[in-house]
Design an enzyme around this catalytic site. Sequence first.
Site, PDB file in Angstrom:
ATOM      1  N   ASP A   1      -6.521  -3.442   1.246  1.00 28.90           N
ATOM      2  CA  ASP A   1      -5.374  -3.268   0.337  1.00 28.90           C
ATOM      3  C   ASP A   1      -4.628  -4.578   0.080  1.00 28.90           C
ATOM      4  OD1 ASP A   1      -4.827  -2.213   3.210  1.00 28.90           O
ATOM      5  OD2 ASP A   1      -2.823  -2.761   2.524  1.00 28.90           O
TER       6      ASP A   1
ATOM      7  N   HIS B   1      -3.261 -10.234   8.841  1.00 26.71           N
ATOM      8  CA  HIS B   1      -3.747  -8.980   8.262  1.00 26.71           C
ATOM      9  C   HIS B   1      -4.613  -9.295   7.042  1.00 26.71           C
ATOM     10  CE1 HIS B   1      -2.266  -4.875   6.450  1.00 26.71           C
ATOM     11  NE2 HIS B   1      -3.408  -4.727   7.085  1.00 26.71           N
TER      12      HIS B   1
ATOM     13  N   HIS C   1      -2.863   1.128  16.171  1.00 24.75           N
ATOM     14  CA  HIS C   1      -2.113   1.717  15.055  1.00 24.75           C
ATOM     15  C   HIS C   1      -0.806   2.362  15.504  1.00 24.75           C
ATOM     16  CE1 HIS C   1      -5.098   0.860  12.006  1.00 24.75           C
ATOM     17  NE2 HIS C   1      -6.045   1.454  12.705  1.00 24.75           N
TER      18      HIS C   1
ATOM     19  N   TYR D   1      -6.951   8.072  12.173  1.00 23.33           N
ATOM     20  CA  TYR D   1      -6.558   6.974  11.294  1.00 23.33           C
ATOM     21  C   TYR D   1      -7.287   5.697  11.717  1.00 23.33           C
ATOM     22  CZ  TYR D   1      -3.696   3.754   8.616  1.00 23.33           C
ATOM     23  OH  TYR D   1      -3.281   2.801   7.719  1.00 23.33           O
TER      24      TYR D   1
ATOM     25  N   ARG E   1     -13.774  -5.844  14.975  1.00 23.83           N
ATOM     26  CA  ARG E   1     -12.806  -4.831  15.403  1.00 23.83           C
ATOM     27  C   ARG E   1     -13.543  -3.514  15.555  1.00 23.83           C
ATOM     28  NH1 ARG E   1      -7.703  -2.134  12.131  1.00 23.83           N
ATOM     29  NH2 ARG E   1      -9.157  -0.448  11.786  1.00 23.83           N
TER      30      ARG E   1
ATOM     31  N   GLU F   1      -4.184  -4.379  19.108  1.00 20.68           N
ATOM     32  CA  GLU F   1      -3.231  -4.583  18.020  1.00 20.68           C
ATOM     33  C   GLU F   1      -2.273  -3.406  17.915  1.00 20.68           C
ATOM     34  OE1 GLU F   1      -5.358  -5.147  14.382  1.00 20.68           O
ATOM     35  OE2 GLU F   1      -3.678  -4.396  13.190  1.00 20.68           O
TER      36      GLU F   1
ATOM     37  N   ARG G   1       0.477 -11.185  13.251  1.00 20.90           N
ATOM     38  CA  ARG G   1      -0.386 -10.705  12.168  1.00 20.90           C
ATOM     39  C   ARG G   1       0.262 -10.700  10.783  1.00 20.90           C
ATOM     40  NH1 ARG G   1      -4.744  -8.626  11.989  1.00 20.90           N
ATOM     41  NH2 ARG G   1      -4.282  -6.600  11.022  1.00 20.90           N
TER      42      ARG G   1
ATOM     43  N   ASP H   1      -7.544  -1.772  17.270  1.00 24.15           N
ATOM     44  CA  ASP H   1      -6.233  -1.499  16.661  1.00 24.15           C
ATOM     45  C   ASP H   1      -5.736  -0.145  17.149  1.00 24.15           C
ATOM     46  OD1 ASP H   1      -4.017  -1.280  15.035  1.00 24.15           O
ATOM     47  OD2 ASP H   1      -5.063  -1.872  13.197  1.00 24.15           O
TER      48      ASP H   1
ATOM     49  N   GLU I   1      -8.381 -11.487   9.639  1.00 19.77           N
ATOM     50  CA  GLU I   1      -9.062 -10.226   9.332  1.00 19.77           C
ATOM     51  C   GLU I   1      -9.692 -10.330   7.940  1.00 19.77           C
ATOM     52  OE1 GLU I   1      -6.372  -6.919   9.118  1.00 19.77           O
ATOM     53  OE2 GLU I   1      -7.987  -5.443   9.228  1.00 19.77           O
TER      54      GLU I   1
ATOM     55  N   ASN J   1       0.815  -1.220   0.000  1.00 16.89           N
ATOM     56  CA  ASN J   1       0.000   0.000   0.000  1.00 16.89           C
ATOM     57  C   ASN J   1       0.850   1.272   0.000  1.00 16.89           C
ATOM     58  OD1 ASN J   1      -2.251   1.599   0.102  1.00 16.89           O
ATOM     59  ND2 ASN J   1      -2.951   0.921   2.127  1.00 16.89           N
TER      60      ASN J   1
ATOM     61  N   GLU K   1       1.535  -6.782  11.276  1.00 19.26           N
ATOM     62  CA  GLU K   1       1.089  -6.589   9.888  1.00 19.26           C
ATOM     63  C   GLU K   1       2.157  -5.898   9.046  1.00 19.26           C
ATOM     64  OE1 GLU K   1      -2.486  -4.239  10.636  1.00 19.26           O
ATOM     65  OE2 GLU K   1      -1.512  -2.505   9.746  1.00 19.26           O
TER      66      GLU K   1
ATOM     67  N   HIS L   1     -14.484  -4.923  10.348  1.00 15.11           N
ATOM     68  CA  HIS L   1     -14.192  -3.621  10.962  1.00 15.11           C
ATOM     69  C   HIS L   1     -15.469  -2.830  11.182  1.00 15.11           C
ATOM     70  CE1 HIS L   1      -9.837  -2.857   9.459  1.00 15.11           C
ATOM     71  NE2 HIS L   1     -10.027  -4.133   9.693  1.00 15.11           N
TER      72      HIS L   1
ATOM     73  N   TRP M   1       6.443   8.149  16.799  1.00 13.77           N
ATOM     74  CA  TRP M   1       6.565   6.698  16.723  1.00 13.77           C
ATOM     75  C   TRP M   1       5.471   6.131  15.879  1.00 13.77           C
ATOM     76  CZ3 TRP M   1       7.458   8.989  21.553  1.00 13.77           C
ATOM     77  CH2 TRP M   1       6.322   9.445  22.210  1.00 13.77           C
TER      78      TRP M   1
HETATM   79  O1  KDG Z   1      -2.104  -0.564   4.370  1.00 12.60           O
HETATM   80  C1  KDG Z   1      -2.328  -0.284   5.692  1.00 12.60           C
HETATM   81  C2  KDG Z   1      -3.655  -0.846   6.140  1.00 12.60           C
HETATM   82  O2  KDG Z   1      -3.856  -2.143   5.662  1.00 12.60           O
HETATM   83  C3  KDG Z   1      -3.704  -0.865   7.627  1.00 12.60           C
HETATM   84  O3  KDG Z   1      -3.829   0.414   8.131  1.00 12.60           O
HETATM   85  C4  KDG Z   1      -4.884  -1.663   8.088  1.00 12.60           C
HETATM   86  O4  KDG Z   1      -4.118  -1.526  10.346  1.00 12.60           O
HETATM   87  C5  KDG Z   1      -4.780  -2.079   9.484  1.00 12.60           C
HETATM   88  C6  KDG Z   1      -5.536  -3.269   9.815  1.00 12.60           C
HETATM   89  O5  KDG Z   1      -5.365  -3.737  10.931  1.00 12.60           O
HETATM   90  O6  KDG Z   1      -6.290  -3.748   8.981  1.00 12.60           O
HETATM   91 MG    MG Z   2      -3.697  -2.916  11.905  1.00 13.85          MG
END
Ligand code: KDG
Ligand code: MG
Length: 402
Positions: free
Chosen positions: A316, A312, A212, A159, A147, A236, A283, A210, A339, A37, A262, A122, A402
């Site tokens: 994408d 994952h 992130h 995000y 999720r 996650e 993942r 998540d 997922e 991605n 992931e 999701h 980070w």
């Molecule tokens: O390309 C990045 C996404 O696939 C990502 O942000 C998705 O964090 C993600 C997830 O857990 O599906």
């Molecule tokens: Mg993720």
Amino acid sequence: MKIVDARVIVTCPGRNFVTLKIVTDDGLTGVGDATLNGRELAVAAYLTEHVVPALIGRDASRIEDTWQYLYKGAYWRRGPVTMTAIAAVDTALWDIKGKAAGLPVYQLLGGRSRSGVTVYGHANAVDVESVLSEISSYVTLGYRAVRVQTGVPGLASTYGVSGDKMFYEPADAALPTENVWSTAHYLDYVPKVFAEVRKEFGPTLRLLHDVHHRLTPLEAARLGKSLEPYALTWIEDPVPAELQEGFRLIRQHTTTPIAVGEVFNSIWDCQELITSQLIDYIRTTVVHAGGITHLRRIFDLAALYHVRSGSHGATDLSPVCMAAALHVDIAIPNFGLQEYMRHTPETDEVFPHGYHFADGYLHPSEEPGLGVDIDEELAARYPYRPASLPVNRLEDGTMHSW
Ligand code: KDG
Ligand code: MG
């Protein structure tokens, strides 16, 4: 069974996908997902310039040897671009081997260990009220695991919370868009969300969240502790995983399970986390972790340390990756959860596939090989569009470090 052709196909039926198609002299074809991605063309060029010329004339049946040849032969080992390119070749060769044997790939991996692959979807929405109705839709569809992501009061955008519902498209502009982040607002709000969710849906629906990569280890420990009453299946990516020592600190403070990986691309990225039992779910998935061959190796290591798979599967990752992941998921002993973000109807049309969803489970195709293909003519109607993933800044404008 010699490789006579290998084509790299870039298409954008709603989002960008890169696919490798390998053709053998006895007329068999195999496909592999090569989508990274936001960096799609880097992998396409790596394949076209460096890998395809080395594939022509090779014996397509030598999957392990080809993997080792591409990994060791590059000299520059690992890294997402290299490992995604290797994954594409590996996946396509497993597809070909299945077709040559007349068997679905999972049979070549030892056959079924379960009757279906449990998946999670999701549910994401701007606030707690609307996320409850999103979760409800997934429950109605039969999902057993969801999720949950919401916006954070006081922050304009977050995000992981997209406008799309069944799909997930964080790469929303040619150059990275910028989100503003506040850990204080986030840590205050998330436990309130899960309190409401448990109240509404009871104790048995599996819930995930998540982070992130947005916290420090101590902040993540606090989050984990505050979520313990709601018995999540996992949090996650609580912290970025470069400093793996941080997971030890989280672990010392909370019994909320941890999933990570992931963005990992090799067994070396997860070796320490797995063998020190600092995580519960790994993942990594087919496309970004070196294909079926290497993913199996990671999951086998994980099995020794009570770590389950949790691959994952965001939008994408193309249907080619999803098809391949399901063959692995159904076969391994230590499967945890998969997922499953759905693809747009345009994507599903470009990638005809035989896997299907029923009653909370995905089922791999029973056709020989992976049971997925790419319609090259249709793919050509959707040209590549540049799209990048966003970045985060703190409220004072500092780039999130980070
Ligand atoms: O390309 C990045 C996404 O696939 C990502 O942000 C998705 O964090 C993600 C997830 O857990 O599906
Ligand atoms: Mg993720």
